[in-house]
Design a protein around this motif. Structure first.
Motif, mmCIF file in Angstrom:
data_model
loop_
_atom_site.group_PDB
_atom_site.id
_atom_site.type_symbol
_atom_site.label_atom_id
_atom_site.label_comp_id
_atom_site.label_asym_id
_atom_site.label_seq_id
_atom_site.Cartn_x
_atom_site.Cartn_y
_atom_site.Cartn_z
ATOM 1 N N ASP A 121 40.923 -0.026 137.350
ATOM 2 C CA ASP A 121 41.643 -0.683 138.451
ATOM 3 C C ASP A 121 41.815 0.268 139.639
ATOM 4 O O ASP A 121 41.614 -0.116 140.788
ATOM 5 N N ALA A 167 39.973 -0.124 143.415
ATOM 6 C CA ALA A 167 40.737 -0.128 144.668
ATOM 7 C C ALA A 167 40.228 0.968 145.601
ATOM 8 O O ALA A 167 40.055 0.746 146.808
ATOM 9 N N ALA A 196 38.251 0.688 149.267
ATOM 10 C CA ALA A 196 38.835 1.310 150.463
ATOM 11 C C ALA A 196 37.978 2.457 151.011
ATOM 12 O O ALA A 196 38.368 3.121 151.967
ATOM 13 N N ASP A 214 42.814 8.499 147.481
ATOM 14 C CA ASP A 214 43.947 7.664 147.083
ATOM 15 C C ASP A 214 44.922 8.529 146.301
ATOM 16 O O ASP A 214 44.608 8.942 145.176
#
Ligand SMILES: [Mn+2]
Length: 279
Positions: free
Chosen positions: A85, A89, A93, A175
């Motif tokens: 997950d 993401a 991005a 991230d």
């Protein structure tokens, strides 16, 4: 939809010191990740933290994304498809790395980032980051380091990664997630083993004992794997630290912490030394 990303999960060090590979393997089988436990011995390694980065450098070209997990980090939420997950993401991005903030430890230590668990994309930016790991840059990172801003300096890959990402601005392409998403600590588990995804045994005087104690507290085996999954994946050797050995180890740890209280003034220095020598 494109093809599914190939994701590797890897752990290791210069020795195989904990049975976290049972925990990692079960999780990887369950979630379709390719898991490897690697011995990082290699030419010209000058810092014990660089075994890790050398392993990552060697394996990264085999995958779209590679997740590193320290040998003292255990997955506690087996239902969560956490790595996939987070990677999905990040991929969406345009980021090349996923890493967690370094949460506050019970002894007051913290750091901006913690490199005990992270995911890297097979990407020139990752090559660049891995290429920065070395003694020369450790010196530069040390000179740049402001403890008020970045927390504890550990004299390893973590400081170089922090320095490199922040001083180049590459951090904007990373991230940075909450510790509960990727790399948490025991005192943040209050209700269940799903309170966080991964429990990282940082700062334990005896990590094997730390894992056993955490397991006891949560009524689970020392692999920190639910029994039905141990059965499913044919795990025969379970909770090898028996009650007698546990009691012996526990007594040692308690004695050391009693000593710690008496030597309080010296203990801060020792803690700082240990933080620099803890993986
Ligand atoms: Mn670690």
């Amino acid at each position: 939809m494109g093809r599914q990303l190939s994701i590797g999960l890897v752990s290791g060090a210069d020795e195989i010191r904990l049975r976290s590979y049972v925990n990692h393997t079960v999780y990887a089988r369950l979630h379709g990740l390719d898991y490897r436990v690697e011995c990082g011995l290699d030419e010209g390694i000058t810092n014990k933290f660089f075994y890790k980065t050398r392993i990552v450098e060697r394996l990264l070209p085999n995958y779209d994304w590679l997740v590193w997990i320290d040998d003292d980090a255990y997955i506690t939420d087996f239902e969560r498809d956490g790595f996939r997950d987070l990677i999905a993401a990040a991929e969406a991005a345009g980021k090349f790395m996923v890493i967690a903030e370094g949460p506050l430890e019970p002894n007051g230590f913290w750091s901006t980032l913690n490199t005990g668990v992270f995911a890297l994309r097979h990407d020139p930016r990752s090559r660049e980051l891995l290429g920065s790991i070395g003694d020369h840059n450790l010196e530069l990172a040390k000179n740049w380091w402001d403890p008020a801003e970045h927390g504890i300096f550990t004299a390893g890959d973590q400081d170089i990664v922090t320095w490199y990402l922040y001083s180049t601005g590459l951090i904007d392409q990373v991230d940075v997630v909450g510790h509960r998403e990727l790399n948490s600590r025991g005192h943040y588990y209050e209700h269940s083993l799903s309170d966080a995804f991964v429990m990282h045994f940082c700062g334990y005087p005896d990590k094997e004992w730390g894992v056993a104690r955490f397991a006891k507290e949560w009524g689970i085996g020392q692999e920190l794997v639910p029994d039905e999954l141990l059965d499913k994946f044919s795990v025969k050797v379970r909770s090898p630290l028996g009650p007698v050995s546990y009691a012996v180890r526990n007594r040692k740890v308690v004695a050391t912490s009693g000593l710690k209280a008496r030597l309080r003034p010296y203990y801060r220095k020792y803690q700082a030394w240990r933080a620099r020598n803890d993986r």
